[in-house]
Design an enzyme around this catalytic site. Sequence first.
Site, PDB file in Angstrom:
ATOM      1  N   CYS A   2      94.121   1.091  53.878  1.00 27.90           N
ATOM      2  CA  CYS A   2      93.474   0.584  54.839  1.00 27.90           C
ATOM      3  C   CYS A   2      92.586   0.629  55.132  1.00 27.90           C
ATOM      4  CB  CYS A   2      94.332   1.146  56.005  1.00 27.90           C
ATOM      5  SG  CYS A   2      97.016   0.572  55.222  1.00 27.90           S
ATOM      6  N   ARG A  27      89.426  -3.714  51.890  1.00 29.90           N
ATOM      7  CA  ARG A  27      90.579  -2.526  51.856  1.00 29.90           C
ATOM      8  C   ARG A  27      91.574  -2.632  52.106  1.00 29.90           C
ATOM      9  NH1 ARG A  27      88.592   2.586  51.184  1.00 29.90           N
ATOM     10  NH2 ARG A  27      90.236   3.211  51.793  1.00 29.90           N
ATOM     11  N   TRP A  74      96.674  -2.510  54.890  1.00 28.02           N
ATOM     12  CA  TRP A  74      97.542  -3.038  53.925  1.00 28.02           C
ATOM     13  C   TRP A  74      98.743  -2.017  53.405  1.00 28.02           C
ATOM     14  CZ3 TRP A  74      96.005  -6.763  49.791  1.00 28.02           C
ATOM     15  CH2 TRP A  74      96.678  -6.462  48.861  1.00 28.02           C
ATOM     16  N   ASN A 100      95.405   5.790  57.274  1.00 33.01           N
ATOM     17  CA  ASN A 100      95.618   5.539  55.581  1.00 33.01           C
ATOM     18  C   ASN A 100      96.247   6.510  54.754  1.00 33.01           C
ATOM     19  OD1 ASN A 100      94.395   3.618  53.181  1.00 33.01           O
ATOM     20  ND2 ASN A 100      93.031   5.355  53.327  1.00 33.01           N
ATOM     21  N   GLY A 101      96.836   5.779  53.831  1.00 33.00           N
ATOM     22  CA  GLY A 101      98.245   6.411  53.391  1.00 33.00           C
ATOM     23  C   GLY A 101      99.182   6.307  53.393  1.00 33.00           C
ATOM     24  N   GLU A 482      95.847  -7.146  25.820  1.00 29.19           N
ATOM     25  CA  GLU A 482      94.608  -6.992  27.005  1.00 29.19           C
ATOM     26  C   GLU A 482      93.825  -7.117  26.783  1.00 29.19           C
ATOM     27  OE1 GLU A 482      95.720  -7.645  30.840  1.00 29.19           O
ATOM     28  OE2 GLU A 482      93.922  -6.944  31.364  1.00 29.19           O
ATOM     29  N   LYS A 486      90.106  -9.201  28.982  1.00 30.37           N
ATOM     30  CA  LYS A 486      89.281  -8.780  29.269  1.00 30.37           C
ATOM     31  C   LYS A 486      87.672  -9.379  28.950  1.00 30.37           C
ATOM     32  CE  LYS A 486      91.330  -7.897  32.741  1.00 30.37           C
ATOM     33  NZ  LYS A 486      92.263  -7.921  32.514  1.00 30.37           N
ATOM     34  N   GLU A 489      87.801 -13.021  29.903  1.00 31.73           N
ATOM     35  CA  GLU A 489      86.797 -13.370  30.864  1.00 31.73           C
ATOM     36  C   GLU A 489      86.188 -13.306  31.899  1.00 31.73           C
ATOM     37  OE1 GLU A 489      91.002 -10.935  33.617  1.00 31.73           O
ATOM     38  OE2 GLU A 489      90.422 -13.092  34.034  1.00 31.73           O
ATOM     39  N   HIS A 505      97.832 -13.030   7.252  1.00 29.55           N
ATOM     40  CA  HIS A 505      98.954 -14.741   7.169  1.00 29.55           C
ATOM     41  C   HIS A 505      97.211 -15.831   7.940  1.00 29.55           C
ATOM     42  CE1 HIS A 505     102.274 -12.595   5.917  1.00 29.55           C
ATOM     43  NE2 HIS A 505     101.587 -11.693   7.001  1.00 29.55           N
ATOM     44  N   LYS A 604      91.323 -15.157  41.790  1.00 35.62           N
ATOM     45  CA  LYS A 604      91.882 -14.492  41.685  1.00 35.62           C
ATOM     46  C   LYS A 604      93.564 -14.408  42.275  1.00 35.62           C
ATOM     47  CE  LYS A 604      92.334  -9.889  42.138  1.00 35.62           C
ATOM     48  NZ  LYS A 604      92.610  -9.380  41.044  1.00 35.62           N
TER      49      LYS A 604
HETATM   50  O1  M6R Z   1      98.640 -12.043  40.836  1.00 35.31           O
HETATM   51  P1  M6R Z   1      99.438 -12.162  39.075  1.00 35.31           P
HETATM   52  O2  M6R Z   1      99.484 -10.856  38.535  1.00 35.31           O
HETATM   53  O3  M6R Z   1     100.207 -12.894  39.465  1.00 35.31           O
HETATM   54  O4  M6R Z   1      97.985 -12.761  38.678  1.00 35.31           O
HETATM   55  C1  M6R Z   1      98.366 -13.498  36.750  1.00 35.31           C
HETATM   56  C2  M6R Z   1      96.913 -13.574  36.182  1.00 35.31           C
HETATM   57  O5  M6R Z   1      96.840 -14.649  37.340  1.00 35.31           O
HETATM   58  C3  M6R Z   1      96.137 -12.459  36.840  1.00 35.31           C
HETATM   59  O6  M6R Z   1      96.794 -11.869  36.248  1.00 35.31           O
HETATM   60  C4  M6R Z   1      94.827 -13.026  35.147  1.00 35.31           C
HETATM   61  O7  M6R Z   1      95.661 -13.342  34.379  1.00 35.31           O
HETATM   62  C5  M6R Z   1      93.560 -12.129  35.639  1.00 35.31           C
HETATM   63  N1  M6R Z   1      92.665 -13.044  36.147  1.00 35.31           N
HETATM   64  C6  M6R Z   1      93.253 -11.373  34.454  1.00 35.31           C
HETATM   65  O8  M6R Z   1      92.972 -10.832  34.594  1.00 35.31           O
END
Ligand code: M6R
Length: 609
Positions: A2, A27, A74, A100-101, A482, A486, A489, A505, A604
């Site tokens: 927060c 925050r 938050w 905050n905490g 993963e 990363k 993207e 394969h 996001k």
């Molecule tokens: O908010 P969410 O965890 O549901 O989001 C899922 C995906 O959209 C999210 O993880 C996306 O793949 C990210 N940009 C990956 O870094």
Amino acid sequence: MCGIVGYVGNGQAAPFLLEGLSKLEYRGYDSAGIAVYDGQIVNVDKSVGRLAALREKIGKDMPQGTLGIGHTRWATHGRPSDRNAHPHADCSGDFVVVHNGIIENYLSLKEELIEKGHHFQSETDTEVVAHLIEDVYDGDFLSSVRKVLQRIEGSYSLVFMSKKHPDELICTKQDNPLVIGLGEGENFIASDIPAIIGRTRQTFIMADGEIATVKKDSIKITDRSGNVLKKKVFTVNWNAEAAEKGGYEHFMLKEIMEQPKAVRDTMRERITKDGSGIVMNELKWDKEYLKSFNKIYIVACGTAYHAGLVGKYYIEKLARILVEVDVASEFRYRDPIIDEKTLMLVVSQSGETSDTLAALKEAKRRGAKTLAVTNVVGSSIAREADAVLYTWAGPEIAVASTKAYTTQLILMFMLALYMAEILETQTPTRIKELIDLLKNIPGQIGETLSDTEPIKTFAKRYGFNEDVFYIGRSLDYDVALEGALKLKEVSYIHAEAYAAGELKHGTLALIVEGVPVIALATQKSVYEKTLSNIKEVKARDAVVIGIAADGDEELIKYVDHVITVPQTDELLIPLLTVVPLQLLAYYGAITRGCDVDKPRNLAKSVTVE
Ligand code: M6R
């Protein structure tokens, strides 16, 4: 996470409080509030929603007064609402606090205070602090705050305000940030530098256990025993934008670096005092009911889906229950086999991803019990699920998910341990051993983050390749997925992850001289087999960067470079191996000049199907 602010001085408090909070909205932003003392009473204004909603509520009637505190929330304990928004007051309204905490022992304190006749207005943990100071108040503000600190457990930064002491604010911190800004005839308190940078660049950065009495023309800092401390003034030379990112160039890097704290916060309150078991008070079902599930479905998107793959491994390995993992956009179109003996676990950082939400509703419709793992209190998924486990990672701003992934892993590991305890599929000794190792993870992530230089060098060297391959077996493969996501993207490099045994394969045809291959080799049971896959790609002249645990003397013989992470149980090592992969993606994107925090075509939170 927060944001908190405080003002004492010759000027009006409210303008600074609102301006400071606007700089701290990163925050937390589910509700906001301010309290200003007008010389007679403390006026508290709060509103659910973003700060704009509070501004609208206040309108032109800006509260008048030269002493005040504010908060942008938050939510942790208690869903976002006007009532749960801070500041919180005691029964008399004489004491007001922002926090905050998490106050871990708030429930027992609340019971004790209710018994003594205190009336609570909110569901928050913070409100106990306001009633506690009312309860222990001895006429001396500072000594009363000290008494409060002796009673509370957990993490906090706190600002106390009292109409009985209209010339001062008292603030303190433990495991959460707090700074004091030094002005002329006025002083400022804030969670973070962006809030004060428009007013002053002279600051005290508070350390854990320090208590500051802040007046308009003096600041006294003591330790918890009352000894006066001398502190150095820190002059901020960041610009406002850098300050918001804690001095980091991008939110992605800031959030990668926040992981030790984020995972510590996820674990907090979820391990028994003696360290032998897991506490999951949020699960509404009794242990017998939990035993009745014969299948778990984990459904999620993107990074959360990758976390789900690791979750499957944890639950199957430790609790010996069958787990299916699916991407949410596929799940509901495949006529999934689900009934009331199925536990549906949906994983979502934002709690708003539309495919994940739709999958959750579909599972409910088919009779499954639903459990959400999410980071956002009061989000649509949190509201819709039968029970919720919050990751407590704090807001994640960068599009690329980093701390959400590690905190989701922690939570699913703890869930697996909890179920293993109930189902008696692991011995108490093994559970205790794993919990001991789990407790080391925040520090070990910190170690992994302490030297980023080799990764920067690799990123510069290989950042201009158009294709990068990630390989691994077992949990290493899940982490490879993963790592590849990363990289693609944020850096727009074509990155693919393969189960190392699958290469021959088909994919091996793509491995030619100079192609970078990131090879994870941390899983003992498949280590030799992974080595032989590495030899396959080396034989095609790939450039191989190996990821291994400290003490691995073997891997370096077969690869071009090795990045090591601290040793731990191989179940927990994904929490460490993912960190260099996140950094590699970040520095790869920097090398290529990409807009790291806002990658092209991505958002996001994906709230459309
Ligand atoms: O908010 P969410 O965890 O549901 O989001 C899922 C995906 O959209 C999210 O993880 C996306 O793949 C990210 N940009 C990956 O870094």
